[in-house]
Scaffold this active site. Sequence first.
Site, PDB file in Angstrom:
ATOM      1  N   HIS A 170     -16.547  63.548  74.358  1.00 44.14           N
ATOM      2  CA  HIS A 170     -16.875  64.755  74.801  1.00 44.14           C
ATOM      3  C   HIS A 170     -18.006  65.392  73.821  1.00 44.14           C
ATOM      4  O   HIS A 170     -19.075  65.940  74.380  1.00 44.14           O
ATOM      5  CB  HIS A 170     -15.799  65.605  75.229  1.00 44.14           C
ATOM      6  CG  HIS A 170     -16.419  67.016  76.043  1.00 44.14           C
ATOM      7  ND1 HIS A 170     -16.635  68.251  75.712  1.00 44.14           N
ATOM      8  CD2 HIS A 170     -16.748  67.017  77.450  1.00 44.14           C
ATOM      9  CE1 HIS A 170     -17.042  69.064  76.680  1.00 44.14           C
ATOM     10  NE2 HIS A 170     -17.154  68.064  77.830  1.00 44.14           N
ATOM     11  N   HIS A 191     -24.493  68.552  80.000  1.00 44.28           N
ATOM     12  CA  HIS A 191     -24.144  69.680  80.631  1.00 44.28           C
ATOM     13  C   HIS A 191     -25.421  70.322  81.134  1.00 44.28           C
ATOM     14  O   HIS A 191     -26.317  70.333  80.384  1.00 44.28           O
ATOM     15  CB  HIS A 191     -23.551  70.648  79.423  1.00 44.28           C
ATOM     16  CG  HIS A 191     -21.939  70.132  79.048  1.00 44.28           C
ATOM     17  ND1 HIS A 191     -21.720  69.355  78.190  1.00 44.28           N
ATOM     18  CD2 HIS A 191     -20.915  70.212  79.878  1.00 44.28           C
ATOM     19  CE1 HIS A 191     -20.490  68.985  77.902  1.00 44.28           C
ATOM     20  NE2 HIS A 191     -19.960  69.575  78.948  1.00 44.28           N
ATOM     21  N   HIS A 200     -18.635  63.921  83.954  1.00 44.10           N
ATOM     22  CA  HIS A 200     -17.272  64.073  83.883  1.00 44.10           C
ATOM     23  C   HIS A 200     -16.211  63.263  84.778  1.00 44.10           C
ATOM     24  O   HIS A 200     -15.156  63.128  84.367  1.00 44.10           O
ATOM     25  CB  HIS A 200     -16.744  65.544  83.923  1.00 44.10           C
ATOM     26  CG  HIS A 200     -17.535  66.301  82.791  1.00 44.10           C
ATOM     27  ND1 HIS A 200     -18.876  66.708  82.650  1.00 44.10           N
ATOM     28  CD2 HIS A 200     -16.921  66.731  81.725  1.00 44.10           C
ATOM     29  CE1 HIS A 200     -19.027  67.381  81.760  1.00 44.10           C
ATOM     30  NE2 HIS A 200     -17.933  67.595  80.978  1.00 44.10           N
ATOM     31  N   HIS A 323     -16.772  76.571  86.187  1.00 42.95           N
ATOM     32  CA  HIS A 323     -15.813  76.092  85.260  1.00 42.95           C
ATOM     33  C   HIS A 323     -15.718  76.365  84.085  1.00 42.95           C
ATOM     34  O   HIS A 323     -14.657  76.405  83.368  1.00 42.95           O
ATOM     35  CB  HIS A 323     -16.037  74.490  85.429  1.00 42.95           C
ATOM     36  CG  HIS A 323     -16.599  73.946  84.020  1.00 42.95           C
ATOM     37  ND1 HIS A 323     -17.703  74.027  83.562  1.00 42.95           N
ATOM     38  CD2 HIS A 323     -15.838  73.062  83.179  1.00 42.95           C
ATOM     39  CE1 HIS A 323     -17.672  73.351  82.615  1.00 42.95           C
ATOM     40  NE2 HIS A 323     -16.749  72.592  82.316  1.00 42.95           N
ATOM     41  N   HIS A 327     -12.751  77.399  80.975  1.00 44.75           N
ATOM     42  CA  HIS A 327     -12.699  77.281  79.598  1.00 44.75           C
ATOM     43  C   HIS A 327     -12.504  78.341  78.754  1.00 44.75           C
ATOM     44  O   HIS A 327     -11.432  78.471  77.709  1.00 44.75           O
ATOM     45  CB  HIS A 327     -14.095  76.577  79.010  1.00 44.75           C
ATOM     46  CG  HIS A 327     -14.225  75.150  79.317  1.00 44.75           C
ATOM     47  ND1 HIS A 327     -13.874  73.883  78.387  1.00 44.75           N
ATOM     48  CD2 HIS A 327     -14.577  74.248  80.337  1.00 44.75           C
ATOM     49  CE1 HIS A 327     -14.052  72.899  78.883  1.00 44.75           C
ATOM     50  NE2 HIS A 327     -14.717  72.914  80.047  1.00 44.75           N
ATOM     51  N   PHE A 343     -17.204  73.377  73.336  1.00 43.93           N
ATOM     52  CA  PHE A 343     -17.355  71.753  74.001  1.00 43.93           C
ATOM     53  C   PHE A 343     -17.113  70.811  72.953  1.00 43.93           C
ATOM     54  O   PHE A 343     -16.671  69.899  73.304  1.00 43.93           O
ATOM     55  CB  PHE A 343     -18.830  71.741  74.603  1.00 43.93           C
ATOM     56  CG  PHE A 343     -18.634  72.214  75.955  1.00 43.93           C
ATOM     57  CD1 PHE A 343     -17.565  72.554  76.871  1.00 43.93           C
ATOM     58  CD2 PHE A 343     -19.993  72.522  76.589  1.00 43.93           C
ATOM     59  CE1 PHE A 343     -17.676  73.042  77.935  1.00 43.93           C
ATOM     60  CE2 PHE A 343     -20.152  73.022  77.984  1.00 43.93           C
ATOM     61  CZ  PHE A 343     -18.996  73.311  78.605  1.00 43.93           C
ATOM     62  N   HIS A 356     -10.879  69.436  84.481  1.00 40.83           N
ATOM     63  CA  HIS A 356     -11.954  68.654  85.080  1.00 40.83           C
ATOM     64  C   HIS A 356     -11.587  68.051  86.303  1.00 40.83           C
ATOM     65  O   HIS A 356     -12.545  67.559  87.185  1.00 40.83           O
ATOM     66  CB  HIS A 356     -12.405  67.805  83.959  1.00 40.83           C
ATOM     67  CG  HIS A 356     -13.743  68.652  83.147  1.00 40.83           C
ATOM     68  ND1 HIS A 356     -14.804  68.907  83.799  1.00 40.83           N
ATOM     69  CD2 HIS A 356     -13.539  69.547  82.361  1.00 40.83           C
ATOM     70  CE1 HIS A 356     -15.606  69.731  83.043  1.00 40.83           C
ATOM     71  NE2 HIS A 356     -15.012  69.888  82.159  1.00 40.83           N
TER      72      HIS A 356
HETATM   73 CU1  C2O Z   1     -18.102  68.872  79.277  1.00 40.15          CU
HETATM   74 CU2  C2O Z   1     -15.749  71.309  80.893  1.00 40.15          CU
HETATM   75  O1  C2O Z   1     -17.095  70.521  79.960  1.00 40.15           O
END
Ligand code: C2O
Length: 585
Positions: A170, A191, A200, A323, A327, A343, A356
């Site tokens: 990631h 992203h 993802h 989303h 996080h 991230f 995810h």
């Molecule tokens: Cu690549 Cu939820 O992030």
Amino acid sequence: MSLSLLATTTLPSSSLVNPLRSNTKNRSPVRFGKGVAYTSCEQKQSKEEDNHTIDRRNVLLGLGGLYGASATIGSQGKIAMGAPVAPPDLSKCHLATDDAANGEQVYCCPPYSSADIKPFVPSTDGILRIRKPAHRLNHKEIEDFKRGIQLMKELPASDPWNFYQQATIHCTYCNGSFDQVGFPDVLLQIHGSWLFTPWHRYYIYFWEKILGKLLNDPTFAIPYWSWDQPEGMFMPEMYLDQNSPLYNDNRNHNHYTALMDYAYTFGDKNPTPAQYEEVKIRNLKKIENMFIETIGAPSLFLGGPLNAGQVPQDIAGALENLHGLGHEWTGPEAKPNHDMGNFYTAARDCMFYGHHAQVDRLWDIYGSLRGNKVEFNNPNWLDASFIFYDENRQVVNCKVRDCLVSEKLGYTYAMEPQAWKNIKRSYKKLQKGKKRSAGESLSLTPVSEFGSAPRALNSTIRVLVQRPKASRSTDEKEEALEVVVVEGIKYAHGQSTKFDVHIAKPIEGLVGPDLGELAGSFVRVTHTHHKKGKEDATSKIELGITKLLNDIEAEASESLVVSLVPQHGDVTIGGVRIDLFESDI
Ligand code: C2O
């Protein structure tokens, strides 16, 4: 194709489904909330036939990005500007940056620098892995998952299957371990664009396949964190047992038993049980709106285009913005942010993969709501590709076009009730009750236009914005989605950023204290922008408001009051406008 979805706010909420059903009536029924293998394959494939023509809509809407430049050869290499984003050159991996730690350089390169890279071919073993909501896993399923993670953690640190090696992937695609091939000044960033969901999808797909291999169980499916359902709006218990390999201490401990509030901002108190009902209704309404307001314009849901050589445009769709809240709600508040809140380290927490899988599932649902029409019929999306290390210890090159149908990747999501489909009435009641208790104030104040100079968002900005057209007919609403665009957004790199966008109806150029209805939030989890010297593109957020205008009875208004409410992070805004996006269904 006539989809009356956007104009049917007075119909029962089942109308969300019916227009799509009627489209497919000569096929098998589309089950709401779940992709249907044959329909999606057929439709997604047939749509690819005219891939190589420029989509008129993309030109009209400016979605085609650098199409016009696609015939040129990049000055630094063989990749043309405006071609699909290419997979990274493994031999050129370099240090990445953790902006949360003041730009500290971090090592995230994969443990292999060259490889015989094969094209990814989905397995044909005929197995369909069924991903279930984390809060519904039975004892055996939890134990299997724990054992898989334990085995992953016990692998040698340099094994590409090792848990932390997997997490580091990631970082490589987010914090600048790679530049785009042919464009040494442009970092590879997945992203903030249409690469977000397919990348993802592949990432967790391989994680799942590797776990299946370690467990010697090809039917093994990862759980998803079902935060779109009232029972799922808590951290699933299995992640909270401190003695479990699923546990990670770098989280917000205040949220361990709290109801997740999509309106959460750092520092907010947890909702009390007495407020649960209200928060759940608000959350569910947000999910419903996210789908309805974006159904005919995939860039609103999945993010804006990104082509080879383009500096990351940072146009996240509604799904990625939402989303981001997951996080921030999971990660610790303390700075510098770690694990889910950053991230660079997000995937060190098992909850990342549950989160995810849920994002991936919402993409599936979006697809089925669109009758599985391919989202971007554009080779720069379909042929964009990434590199992963697979469950057979092979490095594979994965194209976006090969991951569009989850069943073709051998997995699906368990059918679950979708409470947000029926939330409209409860939400209306809630709003009414609130207005009464707040005692509506009639003190109106004038509001002016944004103006041409950028403005710092350190207190709420309220501006009057002209609509392209007032009193749009039902047909017009079907043909084009109305979208509020907040653009020229600049924000600081090493911190989380959030602001909300509300829409209200002006009364002859005046506005009351009520901010109106929430159209959406701009949410950025701490991540890396550009490298030395290279200017970032400013960011923007595009929010569908066609249905919202019906809800607030503002369809006849020539202009709207847009309120930008800062939540956290230092933000500057370049401008606000309202556009029409042609619907593709
Ligand atoms: Cu690549 Cu939820 O992030």
